[in-house]
Scaffold this motif. Sequence first.
Motif: not given
Length: 244
Positions: A86, A178, A182, A188, A193-195
Motif C-alpha cells: 500500500l 484479491t 489488486e 491498493f 479504504r482497502t480494509q
Amino acid sequence: MKNARSLYHGHRFPAAVIGCAVRWYFRFQLSLRDIEELLFERGVIVSYETIRRWADKFGAGFAHRVKAARHKPGSTWYLDEMFVTLSGEPYLLWRAVDQRSVELDILLQKRRDKAAAKRFCKRVLAACPEAPRKIVTDQLRSYPTAKAQIPELINVKHVFVKASARVKNRAENSHQPTRERERRMRGFRDPKRTQAFLSSFGPIRQHFALKRHLLRASLYRKQLGERFAMWHRFTELSQNPPGF
C-alpha cells in the motif's frame, strides 16, 4: 406508526440503479469508470465519483446482510496471510476461510507477530456463531502462541502444514480474487479504504460466484436466480427494471 425510512432516502437515482452499480463494482473486475460507461449505455448519466460514494455507503451494509444469510460456517478453518503493498509499504492481509472455501473474515495489519495473530483470531471468532473443531495454518509461530491465549481456541485441534502442501491450497486459493482485483485497481493505497473495500468485496463476490463447473446448467441457473432474489431482498428491491 411511521413507516421506516427507505435505505435510499435522499438519493435522486432509483434504488435499482444504485444496487446494480454496487453489485457490479464488488462482483466483477470493473473500475468505477467502467460502471459509469455501462450505466450510460443504459441511459443513466452518473459520474464515477458518485458510484464510489454509493460503494462506500452501501457496500458494507449489503455485505453484512449477505454474511448473515449464509449457512453456518464449517467446523474447519483455514487461516493464512498474504503480503500486499500500500503506497510502497508492505502490509499483511490475514484471511480465514472454512472447508467450503467461504470467506469468514479478513483483516489488514502491519505486523505478523503474536499480537496481530491474536487480534485476527478474535475478530474471526466474533464474526462466527461457534468456534471451530480444527484450524489449519502454516508454520508461522505467531499462531500457536496466540491460540494459547484465547480461551475459545485452547482445546481446538491445530494442524500445521507447509505453504506448498495440498491441504492448504484452500487458503492459498482464496487469495486469488484479491490478487486479481489488486492488479485491476493498479494496487491498493490507503489501509482504511482497502480494509473497507475487501470486507465487502469477499462476501458480495462469493454470493454470486457459484461453482459452475460442478453444476448442471439448469441447476446453475436455478441457484443463481435464487441468489439474485436474495440480493433483491438484501438491497430492498422488488425487481430490477428492463436493462438492469
